[in-house]
Write a protein that holds these residues in place. Structure first.
Motif, PDB file in Angstrom:
ATOM      1  N   TYR A   1       0.854  -1.175   0.000  1.00 11.01           N
ATOM      2  CA  TYR A   1       0.000   0.000   0.000  1.00 11.01           C
ATOM      3  C   TYR A   1       0.894   1.231   0.000  1.00 11.01           C
ATOM      4  O   TYR A   1       1.916   1.276   0.699  1.00 11.01           O
ATOM      5  CB  TYR A   1      -0.888   0.040   1.244  1.00 11.01           C
ATOM      6  CG  TYR A   1      -2.100  -0.859   1.198  1.00 11.01           C
ATOM      7  CD1 TYR A   1      -2.647  -1.312   0.007  1.00 11.01           C
ATOM      8  CD2 TYR A   1      -2.724  -1.248   2.386  1.00 11.01           C
ATOM      9  CE1 TYR A   1      -3.763  -2.124  -0.010  1.00 11.01           C
ATOM     10  CE2 TYR A   1      -3.846  -2.058   2.379  1.00 11.01           C
ATOM     11  CZ  TYR A   1      -4.359  -2.498   1.171  1.00 11.01           C
ATOM     12  OH  TYR A   1      -5.462  -3.298   1.149  1.00 11.01           O
ATOM     13  N   PHE A   2       0.497   2.224  -0.784  1.00 11.44           N
ATOM     14  CA  PHE A   2       1.202   3.499  -0.809  1.00 11.44           C
ATOM     15  C   PHE A   2       0.191   4.630  -0.691  1.00 11.44           C
ATOM     16  O   PHE A   2      -0.875   4.598  -1.310  1.00 11.44           O
ATOM     17  CB  PHE A   2       1.981   3.679  -2.118  1.00 11.44           C
ATOM     18  CG  PHE A   2       3.102   2.710  -2.311  1.00 11.44           C
ATOM     19  CD1 PHE A   2       4.354   2.952  -1.768  1.00 11.44           C
ATOM     20  CD2 PHE A   2       2.917   1.543  -3.039  1.00 11.44           C
ATOM     21  CE1 PHE A   2       5.393   2.054  -1.943  1.00 11.44           C
ATOM     22  CE2 PHE A   2       3.943   0.633  -3.217  1.00 11.44           C
ATOM     23  CZ  PHE A   2       5.185   0.895  -2.669  1.00 11.44           C
ATOM     24  N   TRP A   3       0.556   5.637   0.090  1.00  7.68           N
ATOM     25  CA  TRP A   3      -0.192   6.888   0.153  1.00  7.68           C
ATOM     26  C   TRP A   3       0.770   7.965  -0.318  1.00  7.68           C
ATOM     27  O   TRP A   3       1.926   8.029   0.114  1.00  7.68           O
ATOM     28  CB  TRP A   3      -0.659   7.169   1.573  1.00  7.68           C
ATOM     29  CG  TRP A   3      -1.644   6.157   2.080  1.00  7.68           C
ATOM     30  CD1 TRP A   3      -3.008   6.249   2.055  1.00  7.68           C
ATOM     31  CD2 TRP A   3      -1.338   4.894   2.694  1.00  7.68           C
ATOM     32  NE1 TRP A   3      -3.573   5.119   2.603  1.00  7.68           N
ATOM     33  CE2 TRP A   3      -2.568   4.269   3.005  1.00  7.68           C
ATOM     34  CE3 TRP A   3      -0.159   4.206   2.993  1.00  7.68           C
ATOM     35  CZ2 TRP A   3      -2.653   3.018   3.600  1.00  7.68           C
ATOM     36  CZ3 TRP A   3      -0.229   2.960   3.580  1.00  7.68           C
ATOM     37  CH2 TRP A   3      -1.466   2.379   3.883  1.00  7.68           C
ATOM     38  N   SER A   4       0.314   8.824  -1.209  1.00  6.77           N
ATOM     39  CA  SER A   4       1.224   9.785  -1.824  1.00  6.77           C
ATOM     40  C   SER A   4       0.435  10.935  -2.422  1.00  6.77           C
ATOM     41  O   SER A   4      -0.781  10.821  -2.645  1.00  6.77           O
ATOM     42  CB  SER A   4       2.045   9.090  -2.917  1.00  6.77           C
ATOM     43  OG  SER A   4       2.931   9.994  -3.541  1.00  6.77           O
ATOM     44  N   ASN A   5       1.127  12.036  -2.703  1.00  9.26           N
ATOM     45  CA  ASN A   5       0.488  13.154  -3.400  1.00  9.26           C
ATOM     46  C   ASN A   5       0.763  13.116  -4.898  1.00  9.26           C
ATOM     47  O   ASN A   5       0.513  14.083  -5.608  1.00  9.26           O
ATOM     48  CB  ASN A   5       0.931  14.494  -2.801  1.00  9.26           C
ATOM     49  CG  ASN A   5       2.419  14.752  -2.952  1.00  9.26           C
ATOM     50  OD1 ASN A   5       3.218  13.822  -3.092  1.00  9.26           O
ATOM     51  ND2 ASN A   5       2.795  16.019  -2.908  1.00  9.26           N
ATOM     52  N   PHE A   6       1.290  11.988  -5.401  1.00  8.24           N
ATOM     53  CA  PHE A   6       1.409  11.774  -6.834  1.00  8.24           C
ATOM     54  C   PHE A   6       1.105  10.306  -7.141  1.00  8.24           C
ATOM     55  O   PHE A   6       1.010   9.476  -6.235  1.00  8.24           O
ATOM     56  CB  PHE A   6       2.789  12.180  -7.364  1.00  8.24           C
ATOM     57  CG  PHE A   6       3.946  11.416  -6.765  1.00  8.24           C
ATOM     58  CD1 PHE A   6       4.422  10.249  -7.357  1.00  8.24           C
ATOM     59  CD2 PHE A   6       4.571  11.868  -5.615  1.00  8.24           C
ATOM     60  CE1 PHE A   6       5.488   9.550  -6.811  1.00  8.24           C
ATOM     61  CE2 PHE A   6       5.639  11.175  -5.053  1.00  8.24           C
ATOM     62  CZ  PHE A   6       6.096  10.013  -5.658  1.00  8.24           C
ATOM     63  N   THR A   7       0.924   9.993  -8.413  1.00 12.49           N
ATOM     64  CA  THR A   7       0.520   8.652  -8.818  1.00 12.49           C
ATOM     65  C   THR A   7       1.683   7.678  -8.740  1.00 12.49           C
ATOM     66  O   THR A   7       2.745   7.910  -9.331  1.00 12.49           O
ATOM     67  CB  THR A   7      -0.040   8.665 -10.256  1.00 12.49           C
ATOM     68  OG1 THR A   7      -1.167   9.543 -10.301  1.00 12.49           O
ATOM     69  CG2 THR A   7      -0.475   7.272 -10.685  1.00 12.49           C
ATOM     70  N   ILE A   8       1.496   6.594  -8.001  1.00 11.67           N
ATOM     71  CA  ILE A   8       2.501   5.541  -7.903  1.00 11.67           C
ATOM     72  C   ILE A   8       2.442   4.703  -9.185  1.00 11.67           C
ATOM     73  O   ILE A   8       1.366   4.256  -9.583  1.00 11.67           O
ATOM     74  CB  ILE A   8       2.244   4.656  -6.675  1.00 11.67           C
ATOM     75  CG1 ILE A   8       2.275   5.504  -5.390  1.00 11.67           C
ATOM     76  CG2 ILE A   8       3.264   3.514  -6.605  1.00 11.67           C
ATOM     77  CD1 ILE A   8       3.584   6.192  -5.114  1.00 11.67           C
ATOM     78  N   PRO A   9       3.580   4.461  -9.845  1.00 10.41           N
ATOM     79  CA  PRO A   9       3.545   3.722 -11.112  1.00 10.41           C
ATOM     80  C   PRO A   9       3.293   2.231 -10.904  1.00 10.41           C
ATOM     81  O   PRO A   9       3.493   1.695  -9.808  1.00 10.41           O
ATOM     82  CB  PRO A   9       4.953   3.959 -11.675  1.00 10.41           C
ATOM     83  CG  PRO A   9       5.809   4.144 -10.457  1.00 10.41           C
ATOM     84  CD  PRO A   9       4.946   4.884  -9.473  1.00 10.41           C
ATOM     85  N   GLU A  10       2.854   1.574 -11.969  1.00 13.92           N
ATOM     86  CA  GLU A  10       2.765   0.120 -11.952  1.00 13.92           C
ATOM     87  C   GLU A  10       4.175  -0.455 -11.901  1.00 13.92           C
ATOM     88  O   GLU A  10       5.065  -0.019 -12.632  1.00 13.92           O
ATOM     89  CB  GLU A  10       2.047  -0.385 -13.205  1.00 13.92           C
ATOM     90  CG  GLU A  10       0.573  -0.004 -13.257  1.00 13.92           C
ATOM     91  CD  GLU A  10      -0.242  -0.719 -12.189  1.00 13.92           C
ATOM     92  OE1 GLU A  10       0.125  -1.855 -11.812  1.00 13.92           O
ATOM     93  OE2 GLU A  10      -1.242  -0.148 -11.716  1.00 13.92           O
TER      94      GLU A  10
ATOM     95  N   ILE B   1       9.465   4.639  -7.936  1.00 17.43           N
ATOM     96  CA  ILE B   1       8.696   5.701  -7.291  1.00 17.43           C
ATOM     97  C   ILE B   1       9.458   7.026  -7.303  1.00 17.43           C
ATOM     98  O   ILE B   1       8.882   8.085  -7.566  1.00 17.43           O
ATOM     99  CB  ILE B   1       8.306   5.278  -5.869  1.00 17.43           C
ATOM    100  CG1 ILE B   1       7.268   4.140  -5.951  1.00 17.43           C
ATOM    101  CG2 ILE B   1       7.761   6.454  -5.060  1.00 17.43           C
ATOM    102  CD1 ILE B   1       6.899   3.535  -4.618  1.00 17.43           C
ATOM    103  N   LEU B   2      10.757   6.979  -7.037  1.00 19.32           N
ATOM    104  CA  LEU B   2      11.531   8.223  -7.092  1.00 19.32           C
ATOM    105  C   LEU B   2      11.562   8.772  -8.517  1.00 19.32           C
ATOM    106  O   LEU B   2      11.493   9.987  -8.726  1.00 19.32           O
ATOM    107  CB  LEU B   2      12.948   8.000  -6.575  1.00 19.32           C
ATOM    108  CG  LEU B   2      13.796   9.275  -6.451  1.00 19.32           C
ATOM    109  CD1 LEU B   2      13.180  10.249  -5.448  1.00 19.32           C
ATOM    110  CD2 LEU B   2      15.230   8.948  -6.060  1.00 19.32           C
TER     111      LEU B   2
END
Length: 211
Positions: A133-142, A192-193
């Motif tokens: 699970y990720f919470w972020s202010n941008f879209t996490i890639p596949e 992600i980076l």
């Protein structure tokens, strides 16, 4: 880019980050684990301390923040273990949710909070990738190629999977298998980076075009 890597462990998520391009501060509470991180990433500034408190006091200094708060109290595996009487029941650690809310409302840069798939309905909807699970202010890639192993396998298998050789280390305060099992796959951290960098570049271009 100034990066804050919280609950850093030995640096699984950080392994494929370019230390020459980024100014990285890592926070890890376990002295032994922090020393191993320093051996692998000597150019990083390593802080031995409470990541939760460090975030609150220092968040304004960074452009990108990655946080991986402890996951056992949220894990489906632990819940199953409680039913099998392998583990004691415990309250979910609310630091996870505190940090998500804190970053969302106070931090002006880009951020990611990572954790395992949990056994309960999420108060804040996560993004999902690579069995995390990720919470972020941008879209996490596949992220297709990276495979996490949290329970199967052994130390040598985890070393091969994550690209860390711990054969010359012994830990008094924690099992080596746990140190490795807690790693985020380097490919996940890299993807992600990279997504964060792409987003920041797009924002710069938008701002430039509006000037």
């Amino acid at each position: 880019m100034k990066i804050l890597n919280l609950y850093a462990g030995i640096g699984g998520n950080r392994k494929n980050w370019d230390g020459d391009k980024h100014d990285i501060t890592a926070v890890e509470i376990n002295q032994e684990i922090a020393e191993v991180y320093s051996d692998f990433f000597p150019q990083d500034d390593v802080v031995v301390g409470d990541a939760h408190e460090y975030l609150k006091e220092n968040f304004r200094e960074f452009d990108f923040i990655w946080s991986s708060p402890p996951c056992p109290s949220h894990s489906r595996i632990r819940r199953a273990g409680v039913y099998n009487e392998q583990y004691d029941a415990k309250f979910p650690d609310m630091k996870l949710w505190q940090e998500i809310i804190f970053l969302e409302h106070y931090f002006e840069g880009d951020w990611v909070v990572e954790n395992v798939e949990s056994f309960y309905r999420q108060p804040v909807k996560p993004q999902r990738a690579a069995n995390h699970y990720f919470w972020s202010n941008f879209t996490i890639p596949e992220i297709e190629s990276a495979k996490q192993i949290h329970n199967g396998g052994n130390v040598s298998r985890w070393e091969e999977l994550y690209g860390f050789d711990l054969s010359c280390y012994s830990f008094e305060s924690v099992e080596k298998r746990k140190v490795l099992r807690n790693c985020v796959h380097p490919e996940v951290g890299e993807a992600i980076l990279d997504a964060c960098g792409t987003r920041q570049q797009s924002l710069k271009e938008v701002r430039s075009s509006g000037e």
